[in-house]
Motif scaffolding. Structure first.
Motif, PDB file in Angstrom:
ATOM      1  N   TYR A 122      -4.267   3.907   2.400  1.00 54.11           N
ATOM      2  CA  TYR A 122      -2.933   4.309   2.103  1.00 54.11           C
ATOM      3  C   TYR A 122      -2.403   3.847   0.589  1.00 54.11           C
ATOM      4  CZ  TYR A 122       2.042   4.975   2.036  1.00 54.11           C
ATOM      5  OH  TYR A 122       3.507   5.372   1.670  1.00 54.11           O
ATOM      6  N   GLY A 123      -2.638   2.554   0.537  1.00 53.91           N
ATOM      7  CA  GLY A 123      -2.307   2.078  -0.959  1.00 53.91           C
ATOM      8  C   GLY A 123      -2.832   2.501  -2.314  1.00 53.91           C
ATOM      9  N   ARG A 124      -4.271   3.043  -1.858  1.00 55.88           N
ATOM     10  CA  ARG A 124      -5.069   3.692  -2.993  1.00 55.88           C
ATOM     11  C   ARG A 124      -4.549   5.078  -3.282  1.00 55.88           C
ATOM     12  NH1 ARG A 124     -10.645   3.358  -1.521  1.00 55.88           N
ATOM     13  NH2 ARG A 124     -10.014   2.727   0.320  1.00 55.88           N
ATOM     14  N   LYS A 153     -12.117  12.187  -6.082  1.00 57.59           N
ATOM     15  CA  LYS A 153     -11.929  13.279  -6.792  1.00 57.59           C
ATOM     16  C   LYS A 153     -10.668  13.350  -7.456  1.00 57.59           C
ATOM     17  CE  LYS A 153     -14.413  16.647  -3.681  1.00 57.59           C
ATOM     18  NZ  LYS A 153     -14.491  17.605  -2.754  1.00 57.59           N
ATOM     19  N   LEU A 154      -9.416  12.832  -7.008  1.00 55.20           N
ATOM     20  CA  LEU A 154      -8.286  12.425  -7.613  1.00 55.20           C
ATOM     21  C   LEU A 154      -8.416  11.472  -8.855  1.00 55.20           C
ATOM     22  CD1 LEU A 154      -5.973  12.049  -4.401  1.00 55.20           C
ATOM     23  CD2 LEU A 154      -6.006  14.076  -6.346  1.00 55.20           C
ATOM     24  N   VAL A 155      -8.985  10.237  -8.659  1.00 53.33           N
ATOM     25  CA  VAL A 155      -9.376   9.477  -9.653  1.00 53.33           C
ATOM     26  C   VAL A 155     -10.324  10.189 -10.671  1.00 53.33           C
ATOM     27  CG1 VAL A 155     -10.251   7.115 -10.115  1.00 53.33           C
ATOM     28  CG2 VAL A 155      -8.955   7.569  -8.058  1.00 53.33           C
ATOM     29  N   ASP A 156     -11.242  10.627 -10.464  1.00 45.37           N
ATOM     30  CA  ASP A 156     -12.283  11.366 -11.547  1.00 45.37           C
ATOM     31  C   ASP A 156     -11.635  12.250 -12.149  1.00 45.37           C
ATOM     32  OD1 ASP A 156     -14.232   9.615 -10.876  1.00 45.37           O
ATOM     33  OD2 ASP A 156     -15.184  11.071  -9.469  1.00 45.37           O
ATOM     34  N   GLY A 157     -10.953  13.302 -11.574  1.00 40.94           N
ATOM     35  CA  GLY A 157     -10.398  14.380 -12.104  1.00 40.94           C
ATOM     36  C   GLY A 157      -9.006  14.098 -12.721  1.00 40.94           C
ATOM     37  N   GLY A 164      -1.148   8.773  -6.747  1.00 41.87           N
ATOM     38  CA  GLY A 164      -0.040   9.283  -7.101  1.00 41.87           C
ATOM     39  C   GLY A 164      -0.191  10.668  -5.966  1.00 41.87           C
ATOM     40  N   HIS A 165      -0.802  10.507  -4.840  1.00 40.79           N
ATOM     41  CA  HIS A 165      -1.069  11.621  -3.918  1.00 40.79           C
ATOM     42  C   HIS A 165      -0.051  11.307  -2.688  1.00 40.79           C
ATOM     43  CE1 HIS A 165      -2.852  15.068  -2.703  1.00 40.79           C
ATOM     44  NE2 HIS A 165      -3.141  14.518  -1.341  1.00 40.79           N
ATOM     45  N   TRP A 166       0.197  10.269  -2.337  1.00 43.64           N
ATOM     46  CA  TRP A 166       0.856  10.117  -1.110  1.00 43.64           C
ATOM     47  C   TRP A 166       2.044   9.348  -1.207  1.00 43.64           C
ATOM     48  CZ3 TRP A 166      -3.401   8.444   3.107  1.00 43.64           C
ATOM     49  CH2 TRP A 166      -4.203   9.489   3.425  1.00 43.64           C
ATOM     50  N   ARG A 167       3.069   9.462  -0.546  1.00 38.89           N
ATOM     51  CA  ARG A 167       4.168   8.938  -0.835  1.00 38.89           C
ATOM     52  C   ARG A 167       4.974   8.290   0.312  1.00 38.89           C
ATOM     53  NH1 ARG A 167       7.297  11.296  -5.727  1.00 38.89           N
ATOM     54  NH2 ARG A 167       5.538  12.419  -6.764  1.00 38.89           N
ATOM     55  N   ASP A 168       4.759   8.613   1.668  1.00 38.90           N
ATOM     56  CA  ASP A 168       5.317   8.002   2.681  1.00 38.90           C
ATOM     57  C   ASP A 168       4.450   8.073   3.797  1.00 38.90           C
ATOM     58  OD1 ASP A 168       7.418   6.990   4.352  1.00 38.90           O
ATOM     59  OD2 ASP A 168       8.356   8.957   4.534  1.00 38.90           O
ATOM     60  N   TYR A 169       4.508   7.140   4.704  1.00 38.34           N
ATOM     61  CA  TYR A 169       3.806   7.062   5.864  1.00 38.34           C
ATOM     62  C   TYR A 169       4.454   6.954   7.280  1.00 38.34           C
ATOM     63  CZ  TYR A 169       4.084   1.803   6.152  1.00 38.34           C
ATOM     64  OH  TYR A 169       4.389   0.613   6.315  1.00 38.34           O
ATOM     65  N   ALA A 170       3.973   7.025   8.256  1.00 41.60           N
ATOM     66  CA  ALA A 170       4.533   6.796   9.732  1.00 41.60           C
ATOM     67  C   ALA A 170       3.837   6.524  10.667  1.00 41.60           C
ATOM     68  CB  ALA A 170       5.509   8.291  10.381  1.00 41.60           C
ATOM     69  N   ILE A 171       4.109   5.473  11.626  1.00 39.07           N
ATOM     70  CA  ILE A 171       3.142   4.829  12.640  1.00 39.07           C
ATOM     71  C   ILE A 171       3.777   5.239  13.979  1.00 39.07           C
ATOM     72  CG2 ILE A 171       2.293   2.706  13.800  1.00 39.07           C
ATOM     73  CD1 ILE A 171       2.073   1.380  10.779  1.00 39.07           C
ATOM     74  N   SER A 172       3.126   5.707  14.919  1.00 39.36           N
ATOM     75  CA  SER A 172       3.428   5.904  16.276  1.00 39.36           C
ATOM     76  C   SER A 172       2.559   5.395  17.202  1.00 39.36           C
ATOM     77  CB  SER A 172       3.659   7.663  16.443  1.00 39.36           C
ATOM     78  OG  SER A 172       3.914   7.858  17.695  1.00 39.36           O
ATOM     79  N   LEU A 173       3.237   4.384  17.936  1.00 40.13           N
ATOM     80  CA  LEU A 173       2.397   3.842  18.972  1.00 40.13           C
ATOM     81  C   LEU A 173       2.905   4.167  20.452  1.00 40.13           C
ATOM     82  CD1 LEU A 173       2.764   0.365  17.323  1.00 40.13           C
ATOM     83  CD2 LEU A 173       0.967   1.954  17.262  1.00 40.13           C
ATOM     84  N   GLY A 174       2.076   4.839  21.143  1.00 36.22           N
ATOM     85  CA  GLY A 174       2.260   5.499  22.412  1.00 36.22           C
ATOM     86  C   GLY A 174       1.504   4.739  23.701  1.00 36.22           C
ATOM     87  N   ARG A 175       1.874   5.324  24.743  1.00 35.59           N
ATOM     88  CA  ARG A 175       1.002   4.974  25.971  1.00 35.59           C
ATOM     89  C   ARG A 175      -0.520   5.421  26.082  1.00 35.59           C
ATOM     90  NH1 ARG A 175       4.119   3.015  29.947  1.00 35.59           N
ATOM     91  NH2 ARG A 175       2.200   3.674  31.532  1.00 35.59           N
TER      92      ARG A 175
END
Length: 113
Positions: free
Chosen positions: A30-32, A109-113, A37-48
């Motif tokens: 996620y950090g990479r 591909k994002l880093v190379d291009g 510049g591709h991702w900006r947010d995340y969510a974690i869901s923990l269920g049964r």
């Protein structure tokens, strides 16, 4: 004296989660992707039944990728699954590394291009 409630150790756990190594691997990716510049947010869901990590390009959208851990499928097709934006299964397996491989390739591909 108070009432002592036994700690439930037997049977199905009340909540599925990621262990430290799994979460480190996912958050490293996620950090990479954020640095690229591709991702900006995340969510974690923990269920049964499952634990899920979702990565978003923008907060108001559907997640671009969802990484799901479902231990009940451990002996079948594997407890790890990578879902695409439309909800299709991109990759499924028994180990986290190979399941994350399509996202890793996209990062290259994002880093190379």
């Amino acid at each position: 004296m108070g009432v002592v409630t036994p700690f439930p150790l037997k049977g199905k756990p009340s909540q599925i989660g990621f262990d430290r190594g799994e979460l480190n691997r996912i958050l490293d990716l996620y950090g990479r992707m954020v640095a690229a510049g591709h991702w900006r947010d995340y969510a974690i869901s923990l269920g049964r039944d499952a634990a899920e990590f979702a990565a978003f390009r923008r907060t108001a959208e559907r997640p671009e990728f969802r990484i799901e851990k479902r231990p009940s499928l451990r002996n079948r097709q594997g407890m790890w699954a990578l879902y695409g934006e439309a909800g299709q299964i991109v990759k499924r397996g028994h180990e986290l590394g190979p399941v994350l491989a399509p996202v890793e390739r996209r990062l290259m591909k994002l880093v190379d291009g």
